[in-house]
Design a protein around this motif. Structure first.
Motif, PDB file in Angstrom:
ATOM      1  N   UNK A 248       8.023  -3.078  28.623  1.00 41.63           N
ATOM      2  CA  UNK A 248       8.631  -1.815  29.047  1.00 41.63           C
ATOM      3  C   UNK A 248      10.076  -1.977  29.505  1.00 41.63           C
ATOM      4  N   UNK A 249      10.475  -3.156  29.907  1.00 39.01           N
ATOM      5  CA  UNK A 249      11.851  -3.352  30.353  1.00 39.01           C
ATOM      6  C   UNK A 249      12.614  -4.020  29.215  1.00 39.01           C
ATOM      7  N   UNK A 250      13.668  -3.385  28.751  1.00 38.09           N
ATOM      8  CA  UNK A 250      14.405  -3.884  27.596  1.00 38.09           C
ATOM      9  C   UNK A 250      14.997  -5.269  27.872  1.00 38.09           C
ATOM     10  N   UNK A 251      14.886  -6.125  26.904  1.00 38.23           N
ATOM     11  CA  UNK A 251      15.500  -7.457  26.942  1.00 38.23           C
ATOM     12  C   UNK A 251      15.229  -8.198  28.247  1.00 38.23           C
ATOM     13  N   UNK A 252      13.998  -8.266  28.632  1.00 42.30           N
ATOM     14  CA  UNK A 252      13.710  -8.932  29.894  1.00 42.30           C
ATOM     15  C   UNK A 252      12.755 -10.098  29.678  1.00 42.30           C
ATOM     16  N   UNK A 253      12.767 -11.016  30.618  1.00 41.41           N
ATOM     17  CA  UNK A 253      11.803 -12.107  30.621  1.00 41.41           C
ATOM     18  C   UNK A 253      11.107 -12.067  31.973  1.00 41.41           C
ATOM     19  N   UNK A 254       9.814 -11.835  31.979  1.00 44.36           N
ATOM     20  CA  UNK A 254       9.068 -11.826  33.234  1.00 44.36           C
ATOM     21  C   UNK A 254       8.276 -13.114  33.314  1.00 44.36           C
ATOM     22  N   UNK A 255       8.348 -13.789  34.451  1.00 44.99           N
ATOM     23  CA  UNK A 255       7.571 -15.018  34.559  1.00 44.99           C
ATOM     24  C   UNK A 255       6.922 -15.093  35.930  1.00 44.99           C
ATOM     25  N   UNK A 256       5.702 -15.623  35.972  1.00 44.25           N
ATOM     26  CA  UNK A 256       5.041 -15.744  37.273  1.00 44.25           C
ATOM     27  C   UNK A 256       5.721 -16.809  38.127  1.00 44.25           C
ATOM     28  N   UNK A 257       5.819 -16.558  39.415  1.00 45.87           N
ATOM     29  CA  UNK A 257       6.331 -17.578  40.327  1.00 45.87           C
ATOM     30  C   UNK A 257       5.154 -18.480  40.642  1.00 45.87           C
ATOM     31  N   UNK A 258       5.162 -19.659  40.073  1.00 50.89           N
ATOM     32  CA  UNK A 258       3.970 -20.515  40.172  1.00 50.89           C
ATOM     33  C   UNK A 258       3.605 -20.837  41.619  1.00 50.89           C
ATOM     34  N   UNK A 259       4.652 -21.028  42.437  1.00 53.51           N
ATOM     35  CA  UNK A 259       4.400 -21.386  43.836  1.00 53.51           C
ATOM     36  C   UNK A 259       3.470 -20.364  44.477  1.00 53.51           C
ATOM     37  N   UNK A 260       3.721 -19.082  44.191  1.00 57.79           N
ATOM     38  CA  UNK A 260       2.912 -18.041  44.802  1.00 57.79           C
ATOM     39  C   UNK A 260       1.651 -17.780  43.987  1.00 57.79           C
ATOM     40  N   UNK A 261       1.832 -17.594  42.674  1.00 56.62           N
ATOM     41  CA  UNK A 261       0.701 -17.193  41.830  1.00 56.62           C
ATOM     42  C   UNK A 261      -0.434 -18.214  41.870  1.00 56.62           C
ATOM     43  N   UNK A 262      -0.079 -19.499  41.772  1.00 58.41           N
ATOM     44  CA  UNK A 262      -1.105 -20.539  41.738  1.00 58.41           C
ATOM     45  C   UNK A 262      -1.896 -20.618  43.026  1.00 58.41           C
ATOM     46  N   UNK A 263      -1.145 -20.657  44.137  1.00 56.21           N
ATOM     47  CA  UNK A 263      -1.810 -20.841  45.420  1.00 56.21           C
ATOM     48  C   UNK A 263      -2.651 -19.638  45.757  1.00 56.21           C
ATOM     49  N   UNK A 264      -2.153 -18.463  45.401  1.00 55.76           N
ATOM     50  CA  UNK A 264      -2.938 -17.251  45.659  1.00 55.76           C
ATOM     51  C   UNK A 264      -4.282 -17.360  44.993  1.00 55.76           C
ATOM     52  N   UNK A 265      -4.249 -17.791  43.734  1.00 58.26           N
ATOM     53  CA  UNK A 265      -5.488 -17.945  42.984  1.00 58.26           C
ATOM     54  C   UNK A 265      -6.441 -18.874  43.705  1.00 58.26           C
ATOM     55  N   UNK A 266      -5.931 -20.035  44.132  1.00 58.76           N
ATOM     56  CA  UNK A 266      -6.789 -21.033  44.772  1.00 58.76           C
ATOM     57  C   UNK A 266      -7.391 -20.478  46.057  1.00 58.76           C
ATOM     58  N   UNK A 267      -6.544 -19.852  46.886  1.00 59.77           N
ATOM     59  CA  UNK A 267      -7.028 -19.367  48.181  1.00 59.77           C
ATOM     60  C   UNK A 267      -8.035 -18.255  48.002  1.00 59.77           C
ATOM     61  N   UNK A 268      -7.755 -17.394  47.041  1.00 61.39           N
ATOM     62  CA  UNK A 268      -8.663 -16.284  46.765  1.00 61.39           C
ATOM     63  C   UNK A 268     -10.035 -16.795  46.358  1.00 61.39           C
ATOM     64  N   UNK A 269     -10.030 -17.765  45.463  1.00 61.72           N
ATOM     65  CA  UNK A 269     -11.285 -18.318  44.971  1.00 61.72           C
ATOM     66  C   UNK A 269     -12.083 -18.916  46.120  1.00 61.72           C
ATOM     67  N   UNK A 270     -11.394 -19.692  46.965  1.00 59.76           N
ATOM     68  CA  UNK A 270     -12.081 -20.348  48.084  1.00 59.76           C
ATOM     69  C   UNK A 270     -12.681 -19.311  49.022  1.00 59.76           C
ATOM     70  N   UNK A 271     -11.886 -18.281  49.344  1.00 61.58           N
ATOM     71  CA  UNK A 271     -12.385 -17.285  50.274  1.00 61.58           C
ATOM     72  C   UNK A 271     -13.612 -16.592  49.704  1.00 61.58           C
ATOM     73  N   UNK A 272     -13.539 -16.255  48.419  1.00 55.52           N
ATOM     74  CA  UNK A 272     -14.669 -15.554  47.830  1.00 55.52           C
ATOM     75  C   UNK A 272     -15.909 -16.423  47.813  1.00 55.52           C
ATOM     76  N   UNK A 273     -15.708 -17.703  47.450  1.00 54.51           N
ATOM     77  CA  UNK A 273     -16.835 -18.622  47.411  1.00 54.51           C
ATOM     78  C   UNK A 273     -17.457 -18.759  48.803  1.00 54.51           C
ATOM     79  N   UNK A 274     -16.583 -18.861  49.808  1.00 57.13           N
ATOM     80  CA  UNK A 274     -17.055 -18.991  51.189  1.00 57.13           C
ATOM     81  C   UNK A 274     -17.907 -17.783  51.561  1.00 57.13           C
ATOM     82  N   UNK A 275     -17.395 -16.601  51.243  1.00 62.27           N
ATOM     83  CA  UNK A 275     -18.122 -15.385  51.590  1.00 62.27           C
ATOM     84  C   UNK A 275     -19.437 -15.300  50.823  1.00 62.27           C
TER      85      UNK A 275
END
Lengths: 430, 382
Positions: free
Chosen positions: A280-307
């Protein structure tokens, strides 16, 4: 006759039945509270993790490769910008609902009166935006930079009428260097225009932002003569943890089969959200910020598993508790059942009667317990996350099946005992 | 003396003879105790375990030179103030402008093991560099120079003098590219090599621009470390990465509050479950109570005996529950965080006392009401 007997038991022995219903209600409330919290905890923690800031950055295509390399040498941008008027489109993609926040940035520099050069960043603070879909959105660095500590003054209020365009916020280190405080004015000379900026707040970001000045986007555009241009967009989105499929897709979406492609686009992976933003944004490159995206995934998974594990434990606890009580209450009535058998009742009819009784009791207890449990879940949601726990429809059948199954299983030992029961012995009092 | 023996005998006999009922009651007490000790263990361990997870976000403390220059030994001396268990990783960085094909690029000298520990989120296509003569390039650099893992590239260093003329020094070294870094951040614009290689290339050594530290500690401890290190070292000034520490504190507090509330709710409900079970167990023995009263037992002795029985149940249930609870918490910890839980000895007596108290209190009420009954009526079966 059957109905009358059941009615008789329920009305005459209501105290005992009430106790069973109460225990079942407790178990059911525990189950529904834990399930509701468990199913919602992912979203809730994800929201909390948004304090880490954006997990997707969008930059112009040409820019992404070379500009930042050359910037090292101090030369300016390469002339590739994103268009400000396309920003609203981010909220029109398939995953619009997952996009919590986004903010554009425009880096520029300006000269101060003493000839020194400062970095100025144009951005949104609490920008109000009417979306093409008819909704409105307040977005900006007030929420996207929640870790900034305000040292002096207040956040720049963009929505305030009047002179907010001439206001600025300044980093604590730069403020110290220049000797300015909240309320003072700073004269800056940009590439195209000059401005007197009124400092409304001083922030401590604990990073390189401490040596920059943040001003509203349009003011920065006017300073640098870059109307409608944006350097970078930071997007904060709720995402699903990455897996093998999403990583393959991020590299080359065309390598997927049709079915995989469908799974990929229909799951909120950071990479699929990026892909849709690029469309949707002309001539753009969107990329995940690994520092945030990766850790979020890990923490989310752990919390869900714990619950999940805590939920399973409490469900087992609740189930055993109910089983116990049902068994105990049935065994207590051996004399009454012995009498029934003595006057000719069949095993089948006695069992049927017993099960119907317990079923009705568990139905009442389960319903009460479900609502009580949902209330507990709300208390947890409100105190911990300051927002209500949403009612997931799947909790209802799970709790219902659980309650019925548990009470029926709980009555198995009792039923077995009853069928083996000899009327003479029981009635004799042995 | 005789009386006490009789008391013990009555309790044990009643427990033994009514084995199946008592097993059921014991089970429910044990479940309650398991949940208590298990959840409380998890509650206390969550910050530690989750804290370790949060270290995935990367460094939460950085060292910079306070005045002039700092050397690797300054950094290590400052880092030694942080206890070994809490220090997850230390990565020193030194930045220099170098050239590849005459195009300027920022080269960073570092220690690969340190970076692996402080920035676990770096995704490296290929391998990490391990020794001299190897380097990794950021994804953006790789794209603009069309470099892929396994290539050989020549890196030159030509310092620019203050007057803008190029210096005499013109070193060039060949490196093997071992991997391409993807982070989605500024790291993609740099190239990374060992500190020694950067020193050879620039013919100067010892300087460290910044050191990133990943420290697994609470925000208060971190603040203490920062002030301690900044005050204690002349060359190093420490600061916290606010973005990481502030957010970590928020999320951790919420998570712990969540587990606490869940624990309280689960605990309250299981306590009530235990209480109802005990009530049922006592209530069905009204006849026995009546009989005993009829042959002359005082209310007090009956209450004492039943309470003794209930408390014995609570004791065994509590012990059983502490063991099971620990095992449960251990399993959860192994499954969720892949690390074992800390055994908290204090939790055992707390669990046992709590389960004794709950069973005692919950049997007290039905016994009271049972003793008030006229023996003749109960025995007659009314």
């Amino acid at each position: 006759m059957f109905l009358r007997m059941i009615k008789g038991i329920l009305t005459r022995q209501w105290k005992k039945m009430l106790m069973i219903a109460f225990t079942i209600a407790l178990g059911a409330s525990l189950a529904s509270a834990m399930l509701s919290v468990m199913l919602d905890v992912g979203d809730k923690v994800n929201q909390e993790l948004k304090t880490y800031g954006a997990n997707i950055t969008v930059v112009p295509k040409e820019n992404s490769v070379l500009n930042e390399l050359y910037e090292v040498e101090g030369s300016g941008g390469t002339g590739a910008y994103l268009k400000e008027d396309e920003l609203g489109k981010i909220k029109t993609i398939f995953w619009a609902f997952n996009i919590v926040d986004f903010t554009p940035f425009l880096d520029t520099s300006a000269t101060l009166d003493d000839g020194s050069e400062v970095q100025i960043v144009g951005s949104w603070f609490d920008h109000h935006m009417e979306l093409p879909t008819g909704e409105s959105l307040d977005a900006g660095i007030v929420s996207l930079r929640s870790w900034w500590e305000l040292k002096e003054g207040s956040w720049l209020d963009e929505q305030r009428d009047g002179d907010s365009a001439d206001c600025a916020m300044i980093g604590v280190k730069l403020a110290e260097k220049l000797g300015v405080s909240a309320g003072s004015t700073l004269h800056v000379k940009g590439a195209a225009a000059e401005k007197d900026l009124k400092i409304v707040g001083i922030y401590d970001a604990g990073g390189s932002e401490d040596e920059q000045i943040y001003i509203p986007l349009n003011t920065a555009q006017a300073l640098a003569d870059l109307d409608g241009c944006v350097d970078k967009i930071e997007v904060s989105a709720l995402t699903t943890p990455e897996n093998e499929l999403s990583e393959r897709a991020a590299k080359d979406p065309s390598s997927l089969t049709v079915a995989q492609m469908e799974t990929w686009t229909c799951t909120a992976y950071a990479s699929s959200i990026c892909y849709q933003i690029q469309e949707v944004i002309t001539d753009s490159v969107a990329s995940p910020v690994r520092q945030v995206a990766d850790s979020e995934g890990a923490i989310l998974e752990k919390t869900q598993l714990l619950m999940i594990l805590i939920t399973v434990l409490s469900l087992i606890g609740a189930a055993l508790g109910i089983c116990n009580l049902v068994t105990a209450s049935v065994m207590e009535r051996s004399q009454e059942i012995g009498l029934m058998k003595a006057i000719g009742a069949q095993n089948v009819s006695v069992t049927l009667m017993l099960l119907t009784e317990i079923f009705i009791t568990s139905l009442v207890g389960g319903t009460v317990g479900f609502f009580a449990g949902f209330g507990f879940a709300q208390i947890i949601g409100r105190t911990v996350f300051c927002s209500a726990v949403s009612l997931k429809p799947m909790v209802v059948p799970i709790v219902a099946v659980l309650v019925v199954a548990v009470t029926m299983i709980g009555s198995i030992p009792a039923v077995r005992m009853l069928t083996r029961l000899r009327p003479t012995e029981v009635l004799h009092g042995r | 003396m005789k009386k006490r023996r009789m008391f013990i005998r009555m309790i044990t006999a009643s427990l033994m003879r009514r084995r199946s009922r008592m097993v059921v009651a014991l089970l429910s007490v044990a479940i309650g105790a398991t949940i208590l000790s298990g959840l409380v263990s998890i509650y206390y361990d969550v910050p530690r375990q989750m804290g370790a997870e949060f270290r995935n976000y990367g460094a939460n403390m950085i060292f910079t030179a306070s005045d002039g220059e700092m050397s690797l030994s300054d950094v290590e001396a400052a880092a030694s103030k942080i206890s070994d268990e809490q220090l997850v990783g230390l990565a020193p960085f030194r930045y220099e402008n170098v050239r590849i094909n005459d195009i300027p690029v920022v080269a960073s000298g570092t220690v690969p093991e340190g970076v692996k520990a402080t920035s676990p989120y770096w995704k490296v296509e290929g391998n990490w560099f391990t020794k001299s003569g190897e380097l990794m390039v950021g994804a953006n650099v790789a794209e603009s120079f069309r470099i892929k893992a396994g290539d050989m590239i020549e890196v030159t260093y030509t310092p620019t003098e203050e007057d803008g003329t190029e210096a005499e020094l013109d070193n060039s070294v060949f490196f093997t590219v071992t991997g391409i870094i993807e982070t989605g951040g500024p790291e993609e614009d740099y190239i990374y090599m060992t500190l020694e290689d950067l020193a050879t290339l620039t013919e100067t050594d010892g300087r460290i621009d910044v050191a990133e530290l990943s420290v697994s500690a609470t925000s208060d401890e971190l603040a203490d470390y920062v002030s301690g290190i900044s005050a204690g070292s002349a060359a190093v000034s420490a600061s916290l990465v606010k973005r990481v520490t502030a957010s970590e504190a928020t999320v951790l507090t919420k998570l712990q509050a969540l587990v606490l509330l869940v624990t309280i709710v689960v605990l309250a409900l299981t306590m009530i479950c235990v209480a109802t079970t005990m009530t049922a167990v006592v209530a069905e023995r009204r006849k026995e109570i009546g009989l005993r009263k009829a042959i002359g037992a005082s209310d007090k002795s009956i209450i004492e005996e039943f309470m003794g029985e209930g408390m014995l149940l609570g004791l065994f249930g509590g012990i059983l529950g502490s063991v099971l609870g620990y095992l449960f918490a251990q399993q959860v910890s192994l499954n969720v965080f892949s690390s074992s839980i800390v055994f908290r000895p204090l939790l055992v007596p707390i669990t046992v006392i709590a389960s004794i108290a709950v069973t005692g209190i919950s049997s007290l009420m039905p016994i009271r009401s049972a003793t008030e009954v006229d023996p003749a009526l109960v025995l007659k079966g009314e």
